[in-house]
Design an enzyme around this catalytic site. Structure first.
Site, PDB file in Angstrom:
ATOM      1  N   ILE A 134      -6.270  -3.164   5.370  1.00 22.45           N
ATOM      2  CA  ILE A 134      -6.561  -4.581   5.587  1.00 22.45           C
ATOM      3  C   ILE A 134      -5.738  -5.469   4.652  1.00 22.45           C
ATOM      4  O   ILE A 134      -5.554  -6.648   4.951  1.00 22.45           O
ATOM      5  CB  ILE A 134      -8.075  -4.886   5.440  1.00 22.45           C
ATOM      6  CG1 ILE A 134      -8.622  -4.502   4.067  1.00 22.45           C
ATOM      7  CG2 ILE A 134      -8.878  -4.155   6.505  1.00 22.45           C
ATOM      8  CD1 ILE A 134     -10.114  -4.803   3.917  1.00 22.45           C
ATOM      9  N   SER A 173     -17.670  -4.075  -1.160  1.00 20.27           N
ATOM     10  CA  SER A 173     -18.146  -3.281  -0.034  1.00 20.27           C
ATOM     11  C   SER A 173     -19.663  -3.305  -0.001  1.00 20.27           C
ATOM     12  O   SER A 173     -20.325  -3.500  -1.018  1.00 20.27           O
ATOM     13  CB  SER A 173     -17.679  -1.836  -0.186  1.00 20.27           C
ATOM     14  OG  SER A 173     -18.376  -1.019   0.728  1.00 20.27           O
ATOM     15  N   TYR A 223     -17.935   5.440  -6.280  1.00 19.78           N
ATOM     16  CA  TYR A 223     -17.285   4.382  -5.486  1.00 19.78           C
ATOM     17  C   TYR A 223     -18.226   3.181  -5.374  1.00 19.78           C
ATOM     18  O   TYR A 223     -17.823   2.038  -5.613  1.00 19.78           O
ATOM     19  CB  TYR A 223     -16.925   4.928  -4.098  1.00 19.78           C
ATOM     20  CG  TYR A 223     -16.356   3.882  -3.154  1.00 19.78           C
ATOM     21  CD1 TYR A 223     -15.036   3.449  -3.278  1.00 19.78           C
ATOM     22  CD2 TYR A 223     -17.137   3.332  -2.136  1.00 19.78           C
ATOM     23  CE1 TYR A 223     -14.514   2.492  -2.420  1.00 19.78           C
ATOM     24  CE2 TYR A 223     -16.627   2.370  -1.274  1.00 19.78           C
ATOM     25  CZ  TYR A 223     -15.315   1.957  -1.421  1.00 19.78           C
ATOM     26  OH  TYR A 223     -14.808   1.004  -0.569  1.00 19.78           O
ATOM     27  N   LYS A 229     -17.844  -0.728  -6.766  1.00 19.89           N
ATOM     28  CA  LYS A 229     -17.935  -1.908  -5.887  1.00 19.89           C
ATOM     29  C   LYS A 229     -19.032  -2.855  -6.378  1.00 19.89           C
ATOM     30  O   LYS A 229     -18.948  -4.062  -6.164  1.00 19.89           O
ATOM     31  CB  LYS A 229     -18.169  -1.444  -4.449  1.00 19.89           C
ATOM     32  CG  LYS A 229     -16.936  -0.758  -3.846  1.00 19.89           C
ATOM     33  CD  LYS A 229     -15.853  -1.769  -3.594  1.00 19.89           C
ATOM     34  CE  LYS A 229     -14.464  -1.227  -3.694  1.00 19.89           C
ATOM     35  NZ  LYS A 229     -13.432  -2.240  -3.472  1.00 19.89           N
TER      36      LYS A 229
HETATM   37  N1  LIG Z   1     -12.119   0.719   5.172  1.00 19.15           N
HETATM   38  C1  LIG Z   1     -13.378   0.353   5.051  1.00 19.15           C
HETATM   39  O1  LIG Z   1     -14.223   0.672   5.913  1.00 19.15           O
HETATM   40  C2  LIG Z   1     -13.825  -0.444   3.851  1.00 19.15           C
HETATM   41  C3  LIG Z   1     -15.176  -0.788   3.746  1.00 19.15           C
HETATM   42  C4  LIG Z   1     -15.603  -1.538   2.658  1.00 19.15           C
HETATM   43  C5  LIG Z   1     -14.690  -1.931   1.694  1.00 19.15           C
HETATM   44  N2  LIG Z   1     -13.390  -1.584   1.772  1.00 19.15           N
HETATM   45  C6  LIG Z   1     -12.475  -2.047   0.701  1.00 19.15           C
HETATM   46  O2  LIG Z   1     -11.352  -2.680   1.266  1.00 19.15           O
HETATM   47  C7  LIG Z   1     -10.247  -2.594   0.356  1.00 19.15           C
HETATM   48  C8  LIG Z   1      -9.004  -2.161   1.122  1.00 19.15           C
HETATM   49  O3  LIG Z   1      -9.200  -0.857   1.607  1.00 19.15           O
HETATM   50  P1  LIG Z   1      -8.579  -0.274   2.949  1.00 19.15           P
HETATM   51  O4  LIG Z   1      -9.718   0.173   3.767  1.00 19.15           O
HETATM   52  O5  LIG Z   1      -7.554  -1.181   3.513  1.00 19.15           O
HETATM   53  O6  LIG Z   1      -7.939   1.076   2.324  1.00 19.15           O
HETATM   54  P2  LIG Z   1      -6.469   1.700   2.341  1.00 19.15           P
HETATM   55  O7  LIG Z   1      -5.919   1.684   3.721  1.00 19.15           O
HETATM   56  O8  LIG Z   1      -6.627   3.006   1.648  1.00 19.15           O
HETATM   57  O9  LIG Z   1      -5.652   0.699   1.419  1.00 19.15           O
HETATM   58  C9  LIG Z   1      -5.904   0.617   0.038  1.00 19.15           C
HETATM   59  C10 LIG Z   1      -4.731  -0.008  -0.684  1.00 19.15           C
HETATM   60  O10 LIG Z   1      -4.995   0.015  -2.102  1.00 19.15           O
HETATM   61  C11 LIG Z   1      -3.858   0.527  -2.749  1.00 19.15           C
HETATM   62  N3  LIG Z   1      -4.105   1.151  -4.045  1.00 19.15           N
HETATM   63  C12 LIG Z   1      -4.826   2.273  -4.312  1.00 19.15           C
HETATM   64  N4  LIG Z   1      -4.726   2.571  -5.609  1.00 19.15           N
HETATM   65  C13 LIG Z   1      -3.923   1.635  -6.184  1.00 19.15           C
HETATM   66  C14 LIG Z   1      -3.417   1.424  -7.497  1.00 19.15           C
HETATM   67  N5  LIG Z   1      -3.706   2.241  -8.508  1.00 19.15           N
HETATM   68  N6  LIG Z   1      -2.633   0.353  -7.718  1.00 19.15           N
HETATM   69  C15 LIG Z   1      -2.311  -0.473  -6.705  1.00 19.15           C
HETATM   70  N7  LIG Z   1      -2.734  -0.316  -5.452  1.00 19.15           N
HETATM   71  C16 LIG Z   1      -3.530   0.731  -5.191  1.00 19.15           C
HETATM   72  C17 LIG Z   1      -3.280   1.530  -1.781  1.00 19.15           C
HETATM   73  O11 LIG Z   1      -1.930   1.826  -2.129  1.00 19.15           O
HETATM   74  P3  LIG Z   1      -1.276   3.285  -1.792  1.00 19.15           P
HETATM   75  O12 LIG Z   1      -0.937   3.257  -0.349  1.00 19.15           O
HETATM   76  O13 LIG Z   1      -0.089   3.349  -2.682  1.00 19.15           O
HETATM   77  O14 LIG Z   1      -2.312   4.313  -2.136  1.00 19.15           O
HETATM   78  C18 LIG Z   1      -3.422   0.749  -0.483  1.00 19.15           C
HETATM   79  O15 LIG Z   1      -2.399  -0.179  -0.352  1.00 19.15           O
HETATM   80  C19 LIG Z   1     -10.690  -1.622  -0.740  1.00 19.15           C
HETATM   81  O16 LIG Z   1     -11.044  -2.379  -1.897  1.00 19.15           O
HETATM   82  C20 LIG Z   1     -11.902  -0.942  -0.155  1.00 19.15           C
HETATM   83  O17 LIG Z   1     -12.801  -0.533  -1.163  1.00 19.15           O
HETATM   84  C21 LIG Z   1     -12.934  -0.854   2.852  1.00 19.15           C
END
Ligand SMILES: NC(=O)c1ccc[n+]([C@@H]2O[C@H](COP(=O)([O-])OP(=O)(O)OC[C@H]3O[C@@H](n4cnc5c(N)ncnc54)[C@H](OP(=O)(O)O)[C@@H]3O)[C@@H](O)[C@H]2O)c1
Ligand SMILES: *[C@@H]1O[C@H](CO)[C@@H](O)[C@H](O)[C@H]1NC(C)=O
Ligand SMILES: *[C@@H]1O[C@H](CO)[C@@H](O)[C@H](O)[C@H]1NC(C)=O
Length: 317
Positions: free
Chosen positions: A48, A170, A202, A206
């Site tokens: 996202i 989250s 996790y 959050k």
């Molecule tokens: N997906 C869901 O259902 C969901 C639900 C609730 C909340 N969220 C929250 O939404 C946010 C985005 O998640 P997403 O679902 O889009 O996940 P995602 O596809 O895994 O993307 C996460 C991003 O964070 C980056 N990241 C991880 N470790 C990092 C670090 N040490 N330094 C800099 N960047 C880092 C990743 O980079 P790399 O590609 O290099 O690893 C990636 O760009 C998160 O905070 C997550 O907790 C997601």
């Protein structure tokens, strides 16, 4: 044959309506344009974060893709430029798991960019382990890295007010707790490695995001910098990439019950852009709507204690 076709039609029809009504969620309806404004999105090479970056770039913002991998960040840069048609997009390396990297990102950013209007703390991971500073991985990346980043950029945000900070948390924070003893001794929210323990850690990280938004809003009273935290929904992204079993179990569900990354960015965009949101600074959003938090998520004492602990850890105090 016709009955079969009809049955298939009905199933798809019901699935479509179901998805539309229950899964997709509300859209960000703000028409705000962002010409002349600068937006940072952390973790914007995928998920996202990337769709959020594309949206704000389309609105004319100068967008900083703050990602840890140069290779993935530069690939995303090309995609964001192509999808948005904007050339005001920049990649800057930021590893939130390294206090040194956070400091050097902030230094580079503050030197080269005159403005900061919106900071979107989006990056997050679901993985147990240690950061290079010896902190618990999720505590370090999901919380401390963003804590330091936000603090280092706060003066620039104040200079550019009205400005905003948006924290992607989250729903999982509901299950979170802050174990200060563990923080003191282990510099981690939890150290177990079973699936349930990782899920717990996790959720804890959050909860930190929500508590910090609560404390930051207080500290920003009297300025025109406002902050918001949110649950983006359940979204098909790479978040579960480090837990293959979870990924496999979720697979059949995600197609039907989960949002895609564009739908998943709507609540973040709402918090970043919606006009008139300022009186709701420090609050928690879901489905583009402000939601009440449970008592533990707006616990003043815990928020303050965590803030001070984090300050000491980052060498800010
Ligand atoms: N997906 C869901 O259902 C969901 C639900 C609730 C909340 N969220 C929250 O939404 C946010 C985005 O998640 P997403 O679902 O889009 O996940 P995602 O596809 O895994 O993307 C996460 C991003 O964070 C980056 N990241 C991880 N470790 C990092 C670090 N040490 N330094 C800099 N960047 C880092 C990743 O980079 P790399 O590609 O290099 O690893 C990636 O760009 C998160 O905070 C997550 O907790 C997601
Ligand atoms: C989001 O809110 C809309 C309108 O208030 C509602 O119809 C919809 O069911 C909600 N969606 C989710 C996923 O909560
Ligand atoms: C966002 O969350 C981080 C990590 O929990 C925290 O340090 C930062 O102050 C928060 N910012 C806002 C605006 O909530």
């Amino acid at each position: 044959m016709t009955t079969l076709l009809l049955a298939v039609g009905v199933v798809f029809g019901v699935a479509y309506v179901f998805h539309h009504v229950f899964v997709r969620g509300k859209q960000c309806t703000s028409k705000a344009m962002l010409h002349g404004k600068t937006v940072i999105v952390t973790g914007s090479n995928t998920g996202i974060g990337k769709t959020t970056a594309i949206d704000v770039a389309k609105r004319g913002a100068r967008v900083i893709l703050a990602c840890r991998s140069k290779q993935r960040g530069e690939a995303a840069l090309k995609e964001v430029v192509r999808e948005s048609g904007s050339n005001q997009v920049v990649f800057m390396q930021l590893d939130l798991g390294s206090l040194k990297s956070v400091r050097s990102f902030a230094e580079t950013f503050l030197k080269s960019e005159p403005r900061l209007d919106i900071l979107i703390n989006n990056a997050g991971l679901f993985l147990q382990g240690r950061t290079e500073d010896g902190l618990g991985m999720m505590f370090g990346v999901n919380h401390i890295g963003h804590f330091l980043l936000t603090n280092l950029l706060l003066d620039r945000l104040k200079e550019c007010e009205p400005s905003r900070v948006v924290n992607v948390s989250s729903l999982a924070h509901h299950f979170g707790k802050i174990d200060f003893d563990c923080l003191n001794t282990q510099k981690a929210l939890g150290v177990g490695t079973t699936y349930m323990e990782v899920l717990q850690t996790y959720s804890d990280s959050k909860l930190c995001n929500v508590l910090f938004t609560h404390e930051l809003a207080k500290r920003l009273q009297g300025t025109k910098v406002t902050c918001y935290t949110l649950h983006p929904g359940c979204i098909k992204t790479e978040l579960t990439r480090n837990t293959p079993t979870m990924q496999m179990l979720l697979k059949p569900l995600t197609a039907f019950f989960f949002k895609n990354a564009v739908q998943g960015a709507q609540c973040t965009l709402h918090c970043a852009l919606q006009e008139g949101l300022e009186p709701l600074s420090g609050r928690y959003f879901s489905n583009c709507t402000v939601k009440e938090l449970s008592a533990k998520a707006k616990d003043d004492a815990a928020a303050k204690k965590l803030w001070e602990f984090s300050e000491r850890l980052c060498g800010l105090a």
